[in-house]
Design a protein around this motif. Structure first.
Motif, PDB file in Angstrom:
ATOM      1  N   LYS A 190       0.557  -0.981  -0.016  1.00  0.00           N
ATOM      2  CA  LYS A 190       0.187   0.390  -0.311  1.00  0.00           C
ATOM      3  C   LYS A 190       0.765   0.938  -0.342  1.00  0.00           C
ATOM      4  CE  LYS A 190      -4.367  -1.838   2.504  1.00  0.00           C
ATOM      5  NZ  LYS A 190      -5.361  -1.261   3.131  1.00  0.00           N
ATOM      6  N   ASP A 191       2.042   1.603   0.248  1.00  0.00           N
ATOM      7  CA  ASP A 191       2.726   2.647   0.288  1.00  0.00           C
ATOM      8  C   ASP A 191       4.041   1.844  -0.572  1.00  0.00           C
ATOM      9  OD1 ASP A 191       2.152   3.580   2.359  1.00  0.00           O
ATOM     10  OD2 ASP A 191       2.206   1.862   4.009  1.00  0.00           O
ATOM     11  N   HIS A 192       4.717   2.879  -1.034  1.00  0.00           N
ATOM     12  CA  HIS A 192       6.405   2.725  -2.080  1.00  0.00           C
ATOM     13  C   HIS A 192       7.487   2.539  -1.053  1.00  0.00           C
ATOM     14  CE1 HIS A 192       8.807   3.420  -5.176  1.00  0.00           C
ATOM     15  NE2 HIS A 192       7.688   2.594  -5.998  1.00  0.00           N
ATOM     16  N   PHE A 213       7.902   9.543  -3.032  1.00  0.00           N
ATOM     17  CA  PHE A 213       7.102   8.763  -3.123  1.00  0.00           C
ATOM     18  C   PHE A 213       5.936   9.126  -2.561  1.00  0.00           C
ATOM     19  CE2 PHE A 213      10.605   6.130  -4.738  1.00  0.00           C
ATOM     20  CZ  PHE A 213      10.325   6.036  -6.198  1.00  0.00           C
ATOM     21  N   THR A 214       4.780   9.528  -3.119  1.00  0.00           N
ATOM     22  CA  THR A 214       3.437  10.414  -1.905  1.00  0.00           C
ATOM     23  C   THR A 214       2.228   9.364  -2.088  1.00  0.00           C
ATOM     24  OG1 THR A 214       3.197  12.272  -3.427  1.00  0.00           O
ATOM     25  CG2 THR A 214       4.319  12.168  -2.100  1.00  0.00           C
ATOM     26  N   ARG A 215       2.445   8.854  -2.907  1.00  0.00           N
ATOM     27  CA  ARG A 215       1.075   8.159  -3.894  1.00  0.00           C
ATOM     28  C   ARG A 215       0.330   6.568  -2.783  1.00  0.00           C
ATOM     29  NH1 ARG A 215       1.720   7.830 -10.403  1.00  0.00           N
ATOM     30  NH2 ARG A 215       1.688   9.896 -10.359  1.00  0.00           N
ATOM     31  N   ILE A 218     -22.185  -2.775  -9.681  1.00  0.00           N
ATOM     32  CA  ILE A 218     -22.900  -3.950  -9.229  1.00  0.00           C
ATOM     33  C   ILE A 218     -22.895  -5.247 -10.007  1.00  0.00           C
ATOM     34  CG2 ILE A 218     -25.352  -2.415  -9.689  1.00  0.00           C
ATOM     35  CD1 ILE A 218     -25.946  -3.456 -12.386  1.00  0.00           C
ATOM     36  N   THR A 219     -21.111  -4.867 -10.542  1.00  0.00           N
ATOM     37  CA  THR A 219     -20.797  -6.141 -11.480  1.00  0.00           C
ATOM     38  C   THR A 219     -19.309  -6.339 -10.579  1.00  0.00           C
ATOM     39  OG1 THR A 219     -19.608  -4.476 -12.862  1.00  0.00           O
ATOM     40  CG2 THR A 219     -21.586  -5.138 -13.650  1.00  0.00           C
ATOM     41  N   GLY A 220     -19.023  -5.981  -9.092  1.00  0.00           N
ATOM     42  CA  GLY A 220     -18.329  -6.234  -7.976  1.00  0.00           C
ATOM     43  C   GLY A 220     -17.002  -5.229  -8.266  1.00  0.00           C
ATOM     44  N   ASP A 221     -16.738  -4.588  -8.569  1.00  0.00           N
ATOM     45  CA  ASP A 221     -15.751  -3.814  -9.276  1.00  0.00           C
ATOM     46  C   ASP A 221     -15.567  -2.614  -7.754  1.00  0.00           C
ATOM     47  OD1 ASP A 221     -15.592  -4.682 -11.651  1.00  0.00           O
ATOM     48  OD2 ASP A 221     -14.941  -2.304 -12.655  1.00  0.00           O
ATOM     49  N   ARG A 222     -14.386  -2.782  -7.184  1.00  0.00           N
ATOM     50  CA  ARG A 222     -13.846  -2.423  -6.101  1.00  0.00           C
ATOM     51  C   ARG A 222     -13.047  -1.172  -6.492  1.00  0.00           C
ATOM     52  NH1 ARG A 222     -18.095  -3.285  -5.809  1.00  0.00           N
ATOM     53  NH2 ARG A 222     -19.594  -4.453  -4.537  1.00  0.00           N
ATOM     54  N   ARG A 223     -12.701   0.113  -7.600  1.00  0.00           N
ATOM     55  CA  ARG A 223     -11.425   0.086  -7.430  1.00  0.00           C
ATOM     56  C   ARG A 223     -11.094   1.427  -6.596  1.00  0.00           C
ATOM     57  NH1 ARG A 223     -12.175   1.816 -13.939  1.00  0.00           N
ATOM     58  NH2 ARG A 223     -13.389   0.141 -14.398  1.00  0.00           N
ATOM     59  N   GLU A 224      -9.060   0.980  -6.102  1.00  0.00           N
ATOM     60  CA  GLU A 224      -8.486   1.541  -5.344  1.00  0.00           C
ATOM     61  C   GLU A 224      -7.551   1.886  -5.698  1.00  0.00           C
ATOM     62  OE1 GLU A 224      -8.812  -0.169  -1.350  1.00  0.00           O
ATOM     63  OE2 GLU A 224      -9.544  -1.867  -2.628  1.00  0.00           O
ATOM     64  N   THR A 225      -6.744   3.393  -5.163  1.00  0.00           N
ATOM     65  CA  THR A 225      -5.782   3.575  -5.599  1.00  0.00           C
ATOM     66  C   THR A 225      -4.183   2.758  -5.241  1.00  0.00           C
ATOM     67  OG1 THR A 225      -5.400   4.654  -3.966  1.00  0.00           O
ATOM     68  CG2 THR A 225      -6.263   6.382  -5.088  1.00  0.00           C
ATOM     69  N   SER A 226      -3.222   3.162  -5.805  1.00  0.00           N
ATOM     70  CA  SER A 226      -2.168   2.062  -5.716  1.00  0.00           C
ATOM     71  C   SER A 226      -0.744   2.520  -5.650  1.00  0.00           C
ATOM     72  CB  SER A 226      -2.146   0.637  -7.047  1.00  0.00           C
ATOM     73  OG  SER A 226      -0.642   2.086  -8.254  1.00  0.00           O
ATOM     74  N   PRO A 227       0.774   2.006  -5.357  1.00  0.00           N
ATOM     75  CA  PRO A 227       1.254   3.291  -4.837  1.00  0.00           C
ATOM     76  C   PRO A 227       2.250   3.359  -5.990  1.00  0.00           C
ATOM     77  CG  PRO A 227       1.526   0.804  -3.774  1.00  0.00           C
ATOM     78  CD  PRO A 227      -0.091   1.013  -4.812  1.00  0.00           C
TER      79      PRO A 227
END
Length: 619
Positions: A68-70, A83-85, A99-108
């Motif tokens: 989750k951290d770089h 690296f701040t992301r 409704i199709t199961g997507d759970r998008r999240e940020t990445s480092p």
């Protein structure tokens, strides 16, 4: 003077406020088609993971111990990069995606436009034995992950099981290094891909705790693909298995069947009907000298006093017809939208979300058709129209809700991302309460108040005619079996492609063939219904109203039976979660097919009965 707010307006305001507050906490998505300058940041979004063979069994990407951290140590002597992301911040989702199961999240992942990276450490993870076992189990179950850059997806596998022989269980390897290839054209990203590299594999066979270095590399390339054509490669993606058979075989099979049925009706049934008309009415020249006595009447004419008798449970009957016509109307609109490329399969969940919205908007069709059918059944009395309206509102929605609650509960128990979030459930409920309910009621009122006076070609007697006994092969069971088998055979081949898209990773794009298949299916059902209805009336069986629904709708039974064959013998799906989704929603689809074809069957049968009894004279 203060205007008093109605409960309806208050509820609407609360729902909108809740949806606004929940969406405000999420991170805005990156707009697709962005034009990048040199070294502009490129955001990589992680989505979900799951076993490849179970497309409905998906989980959040960070349900596994990924970075989750770089890593922030200096890469070169004397320098350090900031690296701040952060990973794990949730993105805003469209209704169809949620409704199709997507759970998008940020990445480092730190990726800059046109800045190639030969190798960069993402992070070092000290995995416990339990976490290693989770990764091992995921690799053995062929887990894959899904990433996005803008709206372009890419996929890769967790790892691989390598064995030296058939009898060797093999070694389990995790791939912690990812190589990203990004194609760009005129400053826009037009293609993305991710590759795992075996040279960085980590042996996790023993399941012992160990430190794992997750790393990545990036390669930018000039691409000839235009931004507007960026999705074309996904229909031929090697990640998506597909067959090489051509679809015209399915259409050819359907066309031949339709032609045979048409020939059967034109050459045989119409000739028989013509002979019946001559026999019952007599020739114009011989009518004065020869009269057909009532005692000499045989066949379907004997039923002139019973064939238009009101069916039992007419409230439920009218709801079946109304709901079936509503589903036919909704399905036709969605297919036309797909055919004209107004909606596309390349955008995640767009077809499903569009179907839900159109179903809600077209509720007046079901209400109108139900009211007209109930008006016919009761000869204009409509004494219990409220019960008919209630059945229309709940006949399809209530069973679907029960199946959804069961399946969603299973998904929640397994911590699957396939479980609908509360906001999506609230959106669907709002559509049903504020669109489907009022539009159905309005349609029902229009159907009742604009219905013409009911006039049948013959008068119905007060006492129903006794139904004579017949041999078993002329009974209802055989007719229902034949009525479902023939239409199902017309779409059998095409079902393979449809199931591969619904319950696999294939992308269905030939909506022209699908729309033609729907038309052929409706035509086959119509012809089969008319033929079997004539045989039923010829056997002096006048209770045809409900039977016509089951004769046409029995294709839904065959469809559900085929789903068992597909699940156990033509796919590699398995497990409680995937099985619940598959058989639960296939029951909903099969029930919808039953209602649609049952309604089509009765409409054709009703027109046929009116036609033949309108051609003869009865006392």
């Amino acid at each position: 003077m203060t205007r008093r707010r109605t409960p309806y307006a208050t509820l609407t305001t609360l729902l909108l406020t809740f949806l606004t507050l929940t969406s405000a906490k999420r991170k805005a998505r990156v707009k697709s088609g962005t034009r990048y300058n040199l070294h502009d940041p490129v955001h990589l979004v992680v989505n979900k993971v799951g076993p490849f063979n179970n497309p409905s069994e998906t989980y959040r990407y960070y349900s596994f111990p990924f970075c989750k951290d770089h890593h922030v140590e200096p890469e070169v002597p004397g320098g350090a990069k900031d690296f701040t992301r952060k990973g794990g911040e949730r993105h805003k989702l469209r209704f169809g995606e949620s409704i199709t199961g997507d759970r998008r999240e940020t990445s480092p992942y730190e990726i800059d436009f046109q800045a190639n990276i030969e190798w960069r450490l993402l992070c070092k993870q000290a995995l416990s034995s339990k976490e290693v076992e989770r990764f091992k189990d995921a690799v053995q179950n062929n887990f894959f992950f899904e990433f996005f850059i803008e709206d372009l997806p890419m996929w890769g596998y967790f790892g691989e099981v390598i064995s030296d022989s058939l009898f060797d269980e093999g070694r389990v390897y995790l791939y912690p290094h990812l190589h990203f290839k990004i194609g760009h054209n005129n400053g826009q990203i037009t293609s993305v891909a991710v590759y795992t590299q075996s040279s960085f594999k980590v042996d996790i066979t023993d399941g012992q705790e160990q430190d794992v270095e997750f790393s990545y590399s990036v390669e930018f390339n000039e691409s000839n693909v235009r931004w507007s054509n960026r999705f074309e490669k996904y229909t031929d993606s090697k990640f998506y298995p597909h067959k090489s058979e051509v679809h015209w075989l399915s259409i050819l099979n359907s066309v031949v069947l339709v032609l045979l049925l048409m020939g059967f009706l034109v050459l045989i049934l119409m000739r028989v009907l013509k002979q019946d008309f001559v026999r019952y009415m007599g020739d114009a020249e011989n009518q004065e000298n020869e009269v057909l006595l009532p005692d000499e009447e045989t066949g379907w004419k004997l039923l002139h006093g019973d064939v238009f008798r009101c069916p039992k449970y007419s409230e439920l009957f009218s709801a079946v017809i109304g709901t079936g016509i509503h589903l036919i109307f909704c399905t036709s609109i969605v297919q036309l939208l797909c055919l004209t490329n107004i909606i596309s399969t390349t955008f995640r969940g767009q077809i499903l979300s569009t179907t839900i919205v159109i179903y809600s908007l077209t509720g007046f069709v079901g209400g109108f058709a139900s009211a007209r059918t109930y008006h016919i059944c009761t000869r204009g009395a409509s004494t219990n129209w409220i019960l008919s309206l209630l059945f229309t509102l709940t006949l399809f929605g209530l069973p679907t809700s029960v199946v959804f609650m069961y399946v969603n509960t299973i998904a929640i128990q397994n911590s699957s991302s396939a479980a609908l979030p509360f906001t999506a459930i609230l959106t669907v409920l709002s559509l049903q309460l504020f669109l489907t309910l009022p539009s159905t009621v309005v349609g029902n009122m229009m159907g009742r108040y604009t219905a013409p006076k009911v006039e049948f070609p013959t008068r119905t007697t007060k006492v129903a005619r006794q139904i004579p006994g017949i041999v078993w092969w002329k009974g209802a069971a055989v007719q229902i079996l034949v009525g479902g088998c023939l239409p199902f055979s017309a779409i059998y081949i095409e079902l393979h492609y449809i199931f591969a898209s619904l319950w696999g990773h294939a992308i269905y794009t030939l909506f022209g063939i699908l729309f033609l298949s729907l038309l052929l299916l409706l035509v086959v059902v119509s012809f089969v219904t008319v033929a079997l209805l004539y045989f039923q009336l010829q056997n002096e069986h006048h209770e045809w109203w409900w039977r016509s629904i089951f004769v046409g709708g029995s294709t839904g039974f065959f469809l559900y039976a085929y789903s068992f064959l597909y699940f156990f013998h033509r796919s590699d799906m398995g497990g409680m979660l995937q099985g619940s989704f598959f058989f639960g929603y296939m029951w909903v689809i099969s029930f919808a097919v039953f209602l649609m074809l049952g309604a089509m069957s009765w409409c054709c049968g009703y027109l046929f009965v009116r036609y033949i009894y309108g051609r003869i004279k009865c006392d």
